[in-house]
Design a protein around this motif. Structure first.
Motif, PDB file in Angstrom:
ATOM      1  N   ALA A   1     -50.191  44.283 -53.080  1.00 35.63           N
ATOM      2  CA  ALA A   1     -51.633  44.471 -53.336  1.00 35.63           C
ATOM      3  C   ALA A   1     -51.985  45.936 -53.094  1.00 35.63           C
ATOM      4  CB  ALA A   1     -52.465  43.572 -52.425  1.00 35.63           C
TER       5      ALA A   1
ATOM      6  N   ASP B   1     -55.784  46.491 -59.312  1.00 38.35           N
ATOM      7  CA  ASP B   1     -54.812  45.459 -58.945  1.00 38.35           C
ATOM      8  C   ASP B   1     -53.481  45.840 -59.588  1.00 38.35           C
ATOM      9  OD1 ASP B   1     -53.153  43.278 -58.688  1.00 38.35           O
ATOM     10  OD2 ASP B   1     -54.804  41.841 -58.800  1.00 38.35           O
TER      11      ASP B   1
ATOM     12  N   LEU C   1     -60.597  46.457 -60.143  1.00 35.97           N
ATOM     13  CA  LEU C   1     -61.131  45.219 -59.568  1.00 35.97           C
ATOM     14  C   LEU C   1     -62.551  44.946 -60.069  1.00 35.97           C
ATOM     15  CD1 LEU C   1     -60.083  45.524 -55.796  1.00 35.97           C
ATOM     16  CD2 LEU C   1     -58.821  44.490 -57.700  1.00 35.97           C
TER      17      LEU C   1
ATOM     18  N   SER D   1     -58.285  48.815 -48.405  1.00 35.99           N
ATOM     19  CA  SER D   1     -57.991  48.810 -49.843  1.00 35.99           C
ATOM     20  C   SER D   1     -57.185  47.560 -50.205  1.00 35.99           C
ATOM     21  CB  SER D   1     -57.203  50.061 -50.238  1.00 35.99           C
ATOM     22  OG  SER D   1     -57.826  51.215 -49.713  1.00 35.99           O
TER      23      SER D   1
ATOM     24  N   VAL E   1     -57.998  44.188 -52.815  1.00 36.66           N
ATOM     25  CA  VAL E   1     -57.169  43.663 -53.917  1.00 36.66           C
ATOM     26  C   VAL E   1     -56.836  42.189 -53.681  1.00 36.66           C
ATOM     27  CG1 VAL E   1     -54.982  43.888 -55.166  1.00 36.66           C
ATOM     28  CG2 VAL E   1     -56.180  45.943 -54.374  1.00 36.66           C
TER      29      VAL E   1
END
Ligand code: AMP
Ligand code: MG
Length: 344
Positions: free
Chosen positions: A116, A262, A269, A290, A294
């Motif tokens: 992620a 992503d 996103l 961060s 995600v």
């Protein structure tokens, strides 16, 4: 992170020095400084009794931040990250100690978050920067090519030797380098004898020991909407970072795409989350804020709850009435008292 380096080059937005009186039993005063680095104002507050020593410590801390910018900036033509992009091939290349250190940490976080958070997201970030300028979604074939040239598992670091297992790879430390810069600045201040200190790198904040006779540093997290209550945290030897789509996004056909991508789909996103993470250091707080963005509301909260040493709050703006969720220990660090201002 916008490493807006045209703003950076030595630009001082005014180094201010404010002394507030110490408490009766502690004669330390507070000294405050601010300089532009990495495209944002970096603010330093320290408590001490020697003004000249505080000035010197702050100057050294800013110098350290500037050095890190010259390594991690992807706007500077001659930063190490830019040079790597131009020259790195599948043959191993030597990298600096700072780059190796933060890359190792980034790769570890990529593994923990199942990609992620991905420090090799550079080709996608580049496409989305262009999308923001042109207000057009990236073309499908370009997205597919960018995904093909990224992927943390194809970035191999052995000691100080880096090799890419695919062509066109670009490292992007935008989600972690500001936090790291805050931690390093705090370390430099501590080494100079200033352990009661705060560094605010454009919203990524690291704090050391509490101010004299206080339980911690009072830190206000800026509300995203006028309706949202002000959040005040009281922290010491901790850090906090917030990620979201408030400032950097592009709206196309009524949909808001964040600057956070992503890595698995290549898409900006659209989940409309604002994520605040408290951690033991700002590098982690920055990266995990961060990463949780995600991962999304449920998976992100699950991840943060299971991870020792971090607390997290997620505001979900995808609904008509924004929803707030947090890990169980988050509220313990929040102050119910909003009448006192921040210490930052
Ligand atoms: P932050 O504001 O700390 O959430 O960082 C956002 C910045 O990190 C973006 O502007 C990109 O430079 C970079 N980035 C975007 N998506 C990712 C991701 N999935 N993993 C790591 N870095 C990212
Ligand atoms: Mg971050």
């Amino acid at each position: 992170m916008g490493f807006g380096t045209t703003l950076i080059a030595g630009l001082l937005v005014g180094t201010s020095l404010v002394q507030s009186g110490g408490t009766p039993s502690d004669s330390r005063s507070r000294f405050r400084y601010v300089e532009m680095h990495m495209g944002v104002p970096f603010r330093i507050s320290v408590y001490g009794s020697d003004e000249a020593a505080a000035n010197k410590a702050a100057a050294e801390a800013f110098k350290r931040i500037a050095t890190l910018n010259s390594v991690f900036s992807d706007y500077l033509d001659d930063s190490e990250v830019t040079r790597l992009r131009k020259h790195a091939s599948r043959d191993p290349v030597p990298v600096s100690k700072d780059l190796a250190l933060l890359l190792r940490r980034s790769l570890k976080i990529s593994g923990e978050t199942d990609g992620a958070f991905d420090v090799t997201v550079g080709p996608l970030v580049r496409l989305w920067r262009r999308a923001r300028r042109r207000k057009q979604l990236p073309e499908k074939d370009l997205l597919a090519a960018a995904i093909a040239s990224s992927g943390y598992k194809r970035c191999v670091l052995k000691d100080r030797s880096l090799s890419f297992k695919t062509d066109g790879m670009r490292l992007d430390f935008g989600a972690i380098a500001k936090g790291f810069a805050c931690d390093e600045a705090l370390r430099v201040l501590g080494e100079n004898g200033f352990r009661s200190a705060l560094i605010d790198g454009g919203g990524d904040i690291a704090v050391g020991d509490a101010p004299p006779e206080k339980p911690g540093w009072r830190i206000q997290i800026e509300p995203m909407t006028p309706e949202e209550p002000v959040l005040t945290l009281v922290l010491k030897n901790q850090a906090v970072a917030t990620s979201g789509d408030r400032y950097r996004f592009v709206e196309i056909d009524g949909k808001r795409y964040s600057h956070i991508v992503d890595p698995r789909t290549g898409m900006g996103l659209t989940s409309r989350l604002t994520v605040t993470v408290i951690a033991n250091n700002a590098t982690d707080a920055d990266a995990y804020a961060s990463a949780v963005s995600v991962l999304g509301l449920e998976n992100g909260l699950r991840f943060a709850s299971a991870k020792p040493g971090i607390e997290c709050r997620i505001l979900d703006y995808s609904r008509a009435k924004p929803e707030e969720r947090h890990t169980s220990g988050f509220k313990r660090l929040a102050s119910p008292d909003v009448t006192n201002g921040p210490d930052g």
